[in-house]
Design an enzyme around this catalytic site. Structure first.
Site, PDB file in Angstrom:
ATOM      1  N   ASN A 123     -10.433  -2.475   2.723  1.00 36.74           N
ATOM      2  CA  ASN A 123     -10.106  -2.888   1.579  1.00 36.74           C
ATOM      3  C   ASN A 123     -11.292  -3.093   0.280  1.00 36.74           C
ATOM      4  O   ASN A 123     -12.016  -1.697   0.899  1.00 36.74           O
ATOM      5  CB  ASN A 123      -8.752  -3.894   1.007  1.00 36.74           C
ATOM      6  CG  ASN A 123      -7.669  -3.622   0.712  1.00 36.74           C
ATOM      7  OD1 ASN A 123      -7.374  -2.980   1.914  1.00 36.74           O
ATOM      8  ND2 ASN A 123      -7.411  -5.423   1.080  1.00 36.74           N
ATOM      9  N   HIS A 154       0.776  -0.957   0.374  1.00 29.57           N
ATOM     10  CA  HIS A 154      -0.055   0.081  -0.361  1.00 29.57           C
ATOM     11  C   HIS A 154       1.203   1.149   0.358  1.00 29.57           C
ATOM     12  O   HIS A 154       0.503   2.223   0.500  1.00 29.57           O
ATOM     13  CB  HIS A 154      -1.010  -0.195   1.085  1.00 29.57           C
ATOM     14  CG  HIS A 154      -2.159  -1.103   1.069  1.00 29.57           C
ATOM     15  ND1 HIS A 154      -3.325  -0.761   0.840  1.00 29.57           N
ATOM     16  CD2 HIS A 154      -1.877  -2.067   1.830  1.00 29.57           C
ATOM     17  CE1 HIS A 154      -3.843  -1.980   1.060  1.00 29.57           C
ATOM     18  NE2 HIS A 154      -3.125  -2.510   1.444  1.00 29.57           N
TER      19      HIS A 154
HETATM   20 FE1  HDE Z   1      -2.528  -4.719   5.346  1.00 26.52          FE
HETATM   21  N1  HDE Z   1      -0.349  -3.964   6.403  1.00 26.52           N
HETATM   22  N2  HDE Z   1      -1.589  -6.723   6.031  1.00 26.52           N
HETATM   23  N3  HDE Z   1      -4.382  -5.726   5.179  1.00 26.52           N
HETATM   24  N4  HDE Z   1      -3.227  -3.052   4.737  1.00 26.52           N
HETATM   25  C1  HDE Z   1      -0.628  -2.873   5.695  1.00 26.52           C
HETATM   26  O1  HDE Z   1       0.955  -1.252   7.097  1.00 26.52           O
HETATM   27  C2  HDE Z   1      -0.457  -7.006   6.983  1.00 26.52           C
HETATM   28  C3  HDE Z   1      -4.441  -6.768   4.568  1.00 26.52           C
HETATM   29  C4  HDE Z   1      -4.482  -2.504   4.776  1.00 26.52           C
HETATM   30  O2  HDE Z   1      -3.285   3.519   4.278  1.00 26.52           O
HETATM   31  C5  HDE Z   1       1.395  -2.583   5.966  1.00 26.52           C
HETATM   32  O3  HDE Z   1       1.409   0.855   7.663  1.00 26.52           O
HETATM   33  C6  HDE Z   1      -0.169  -8.156   7.596  1.00 26.52           C
HETATM   34  C7  HDE Z   1      -5.529  -6.840   5.240  1.00 26.52           C
HETATM   35  C8  HDE Z   1      -4.452  -0.856   4.199  1.00 26.52           C
HETATM   36  O4  HDE Z   1      -1.180   3.421   5.314  1.00 26.52           O
HETATM   37  C9  HDE Z   1       1.446  -3.620   6.908  1.00 26.52           C
HETATM   38  C10 HDE Z   1      -2.176  -8.392   6.447  1.00 26.52           C
HETATM   39  C11 HDE Z   1      -6.728  -5.572   4.531  1.00 26.52           C
HETATM   40  C12 HDE Z   1      -3.094  -0.573   4.437  1.00 26.52           C
HETATM   41  C13 HDE Z   1       0.122  -4.181   6.505  1.00 26.52           C
HETATM   42  C14 HDE Z   1      -1.730  -7.983   5.784  1.00 26.52           C
HETATM   43  C15 HDE Z   1      -5.549  -4.968   4.749  1.00 26.52           C
HETATM   44  C16 HDE Z   1      -2.171  -1.491   5.061  1.00 26.52           C
HETATM   45  C17 HDE Z   1       1.508  -1.665   5.531  1.00 26.52           C
HETATM   46  C18 HDE Z   1      -1.859 -10.163   6.498  1.00 26.52           C
HETATM   47  C19 HDE Z   1      -8.072  -5.133   4.419  1.00 26.52           C
HETATM   48  C20 HDE Z   1      -2.032   0.819   4.281  1.00 26.52           C
HETATM   49  C21 HDE Z   1       2.404  -0.234   6.032  1.00 26.52           C
HETATM   50  C22 HDE Z   1      -2.649 -10.469   8.100  1.00 26.52           C
HETATM   51  C23 HDE Z   1      -9.027  -6.029   5.367  1.00 26.52           C
HETATM   52  C24 HDE Z   1      -2.146   1.192   5.083  1.00 26.52           C
HETATM   53  C25 HDE Z   1       1.329  -0.202   6.887  1.00 26.52           C
HETATM   54  C26 HDE Z   1      -2.205   2.843   5.046  1.00 26.52           C
HETATM   55  C27 HDE Z   1      -1.221  -2.248   4.903  1.00 26.52           C
HETATM   56  C28 HDE Z   1       0.628  -5.573   7.166  1.00 26.52           C
HETATM   57  C29 HDE Z   1      -3.797  -7.868   5.001  1.00 26.52           C
HETATM   58  C30 HDE Z   1      -5.261  -3.082   4.369  1.00 26.52           C
HETATM   59  C31 HDE Z   1       2.636  -4.262   6.144  1.00 26.52           C
HETATM   60  C32 HDE Z   1       0.107  -8.562   8.410  1.00 26.52           C
HETATM   61  C33 HDE Z   1      -6.771  -8.126   4.636  1.00 26.52           C
HETATM   62  C34 HDE Z   1      -5.327  -0.355   3.148  1.00 26.52           C
HETATM   63  O5  HDE Z   1       1.485  -3.475   8.177  1.00 26.52           O
END
Ligand code: HDE
Length: 695
Positions: free
Chosen positions: A147, A74
């Protein structure tokens, strides 16, 4: 305005802007006034530069460290400020402050993003979009980090690094950027049948949103609401766009990427600038354990939806984004969204994807923002509480990199009795107002295991595909053919076809045909594939959120020397009356002489504003200009693309030769100027089989 002035002759002729009543004196970061912002300190006019030049060293030193690590995923995002308004109280279901009173407003900051590309990548790859909302409630910040798709690729967070490594550019060659159409992504997917439902969404038009304002948002996981009595209700969150759902055609998407890599970011900025505030309704699906247990899937499995036809979405509020950030870095880039940040009244379920996320986000902020004090950055600071309680956060945590606060007194520990001596004793816990975790009953052996209830990987993929409009089904099949054609290892294509047979035989056959491959036997399934009732609510095309409107949309009007002034004026008026935004586009931008001797400046120049950037197209030309433009590829392409992308085309009689040259055929969406504004409110899906072959 300060005039640019040459300081004095014999000073190399360089120019200086000097401080005056409107412009304060420039200083270093430590406050020293700067006398010259154009030259380093030298030993003589042509001499070497001196190391003691603190003005230069500080400036370059700061510049050298301007970037922070981009988000692991993201990374490319755009955001806006706004408010959430509660439109229906949920006081009986949750104590969450923001849902207590109808009409109550809570400040928000919302960031949209793509997932796979780097921070400098394009806005419009085929990709999932992040939809992250930070609510600055009076009881602390709540981050609903969702999302634009209600399911996810994997069921357990431990697979996330593998998924992302496979999706991002390949490790040895460093490409492709922001694209899933490559070997490693499809290799992983073909071996991960739990991703099949998400793949249906990813290959659908959902991953080609027209603008951020045209997307749905989803919390994805099952969360909990907790009320005054301590009762828990399961909840799934939905954002419904007031502007309606709208997507682009793949060919259009690719061309937008070339014409304007910042297309969606620009749209967000422009929309807010002209007062077309992006707006969503917040809806909730509320249910209890009994409902959860009666469904033919597990509500803790993030690869599953609860169809709206089975459990309706109840609208409880709306979000309006009405202010663009003042500074991209300070706000959008430094915003830290953390799903474990919830407020009293909101809790988690045992979804293993959600549980894994609860660790990851705080951890990543520590390397991205570099300090445990990231909560003190203005964009992350709990301003809601600041207003309510006079201070955004109160505790005994101290120090760390970039500590911005200056806590007073000795009470940096607790319990303490300093108040007895008349000294401030600091903050204390509060069992009635404080956050209480829902005391769910948990027991069992410690195991690395997936529950049997997660084993069905295909039923909802089938449900999704069969719920689509035929045009959308064709887009899904074609997207699969496109992506798998970019896969170079044939066994991966075959493995995908084997999985697709479990989704829908017709889909698998169409994709196999598009790849010119024989259908392999279906892959084994871990659970029988169930026939579920279709959910038309999942459609974009001819679905409940497709809006036929000009509100918030842009109509491009191609004009040139001699365009009829009266025709242009009345067209612009009609577009505005319908809530649309008219954009004049001409071969030369500065001045376009019109038929009545007047002249206007065009809003954009033809070569830089292809028709992919607008929602509907009008062509208003003089005979002479049309005669010239039939020999202008950009003009012919402008019209040809509008037709190929199923947009309405309105034209005056003199413009007809240009339409003929572009191969425009008569249909419902090709009209004279009188009928155009009505026609411009939608796309013409029935035209598609006439303009391209879909799988
Ligand atoms: Fe994320 N995800 N994600 N994700 N995600 C990040 O956090 C992660 C997942 C989502 O505008 C990271 O600050 C893991 C689902 C958004 O700043 C990180 C897993 C959904 C954003 C991270 C998921 C999301 C992130 C990278 C598996 C929808 C951007 C930078 C369980 C429900 C937020 C940060 C923004 C960002 C980890 C799966 C949505 C690496 C471990 C499911 C919208 O922490």
């Amino acid at each position: 305005m300060t005039e640019l002035t040459s300081l004095n002759a014999g000073n190399g002729g360089e120019t200086h802007q000097t401080a005056d009543d409107d412009h304060p004196v420039l200083t270093t970061n430590h406050g020293t006034p700067v006398s010259d912002n154009q030259n380093q300190l030298k030993a003589g006019p042509r001499g070497p530069v001196l190391l003691e030049d603190e003005v230069y060293r500080e400036k370059i030193n700061h510049f050298d460290h301007e970037r922070i690590p981009e988000r692991i995923v993201h990374a490319r995002g755009s955001a806006a400020h706004g408010y959430f308004e509660c439109t229906e109280s949920l006081a009986d279901i949750t104590v969450a402050d923001l849902f207590q009173r109808k009409g109550q407003r809570t400040e928000v900051f919302t960031r949209f993003s793509t997932v796979a590309g780097g921070a400098g990548s394009i806005d419009t790859p085929r990709d999932v979009r992040g939809f992250a909302v930070k609510f600055y409630t009076r009881e602390g910040n709540w981050d609903l980090v969702g999302n634009n798709i209600p399911v996810f690729f994997i069921q357990d967070a431990i697979k996330f690094p593998d998924l992302i490594h496979a999706a991002k550019m390949e490790a040895d060659r460093g490409y492709p950027q922001a694209a899933t159409a490559h070997d490693t992504f499809w290799d992983f997917i073909s071996l991960m049948p739990e991703s099949t439902h998400m793949i249906m969404w990813a290959m659908s038009d959902r991953t080609l949103p027209r603008t951020f304002a045209n997307m749905e948002g989803f919390g994805v996981h099952t969360f909990r609401f907790i009320n005054k009595e301590g009762k828990s209700t399961f909840v799934k969150f939905h954002w419904k766009p007031k502007a309606g759902l709208a997507s682009t055609i793949w060919d259009e998407t690719v061309k937008i990427a070339g014409a304007d890599p910042d297309f969606q970011r620009r749209d967000l900025f422009d929309r807010i600038g002209r007062g077309d505030y992006p707006t969503w309704e917040l809806g909730v699906q509320l249910f209890d354990e009994a409902f959860a247990n009666s469904q033919p899937y597990d509500v803790l499995d993030a690869t599953k939806i609860i169809p709206e036809e089975v459990l309706p979405v109840k609208i409880v509020g709306r979000m309006v984004l009405d202010r663009y950030p003042d500074n991209y870095f300070a706000e959008t880039e430094q915003a830290a969204f953390v799903p474990s940040h919830v407020v009293p009244g909101i809790g988690f379920s045992n979804d293993p994807l959600l549980q894994g996320r609860l660790f990851s986000y705080t951890d990543t902020q520590l390397s991205r923002l570099g300090s445990v004090n990231f909560h003190q950055l203005p964009i992350n600071s709990a301003k809601g509480r600041a207003a309510a309680a006079g201070c955004p956060f109160m505790n005994q945590q101290r120090d760390g990199h970039m500590q911005m606060a200056v806590p007073k007194g000795r009470a940096n520990y607790e319990p303490n009795s300093l108040a007895k001596a008349g000294e401030p004793g600091g903050a204390r816990e509060d069992a009635t107002k404080g956050y209480v975790t829902f005391p769910s009953e948990e027991e069992g052996q410690k195991l690395r295991i997936r529950p049997e209830s997660f084993a069905d990987h295909y039923s909802q993929a089938r449900l999704f595909f069969r719920s689509m409009d035929p045009a959308e089904q064709a887009h899904i099949a074609s997207a699969l053919v496109f992506e798998l054609s970019k896969v170079s290892l044939e066994h991966i294509r075959v493995a995908m076809l084997a999985n697709l047979r479990n989704v829908d035989e017709d889909l698998a056959t169409r994709v196999a045909d598009g790849l010119a491959l024989d259908l392999p036997p279906a892959s084994p399934t871990a659970a029988p594939v169930q026939e579920m009732a279709p959910s038309p609510a999942l459609r974009i095309i001819r679905g409940p959120l497709e809006r036929h409107t000009l509100e918030g949309r842009t109509v491009g009007i191609l004009i040139a020397d001699g365009t009829d002034a009266a025709e242009l004026k009345s067209l612009k008026k009609a577009i505005k009356a319908a809530g649309g935004h008219a954009m004049t586009i001409a071969p030369k931008v500065g001045k376009v002489p019109l038929s009545d001797g007047s002249a206007i400046a065009a809003d954009a120049q033809l070569f830089g504003q292809p028709s992919v950037t607008v929602d509907a197209c009008a062509v208003v030309l003089s005979e002479k200009a049309a005669g010239k433009l039939v020999k202008e590829a950009a003009a012919v392409q402008w019209v040809m693309d509008a037709f190929g992308h199923l947009k309405a085309i309105g034209f005056n009689a003199a413009a007809k030769p240009l339409l003929d040259k572009a191969g425009v055929e008569a249909d419902e969406g090709v009209t004279d100027l009188g009928d155009f504004v009505e026609a411009a409110k939608k796309r013409y899906w029935d035209r598609e089989p006439n303009v391209r072959t879909l799988a």
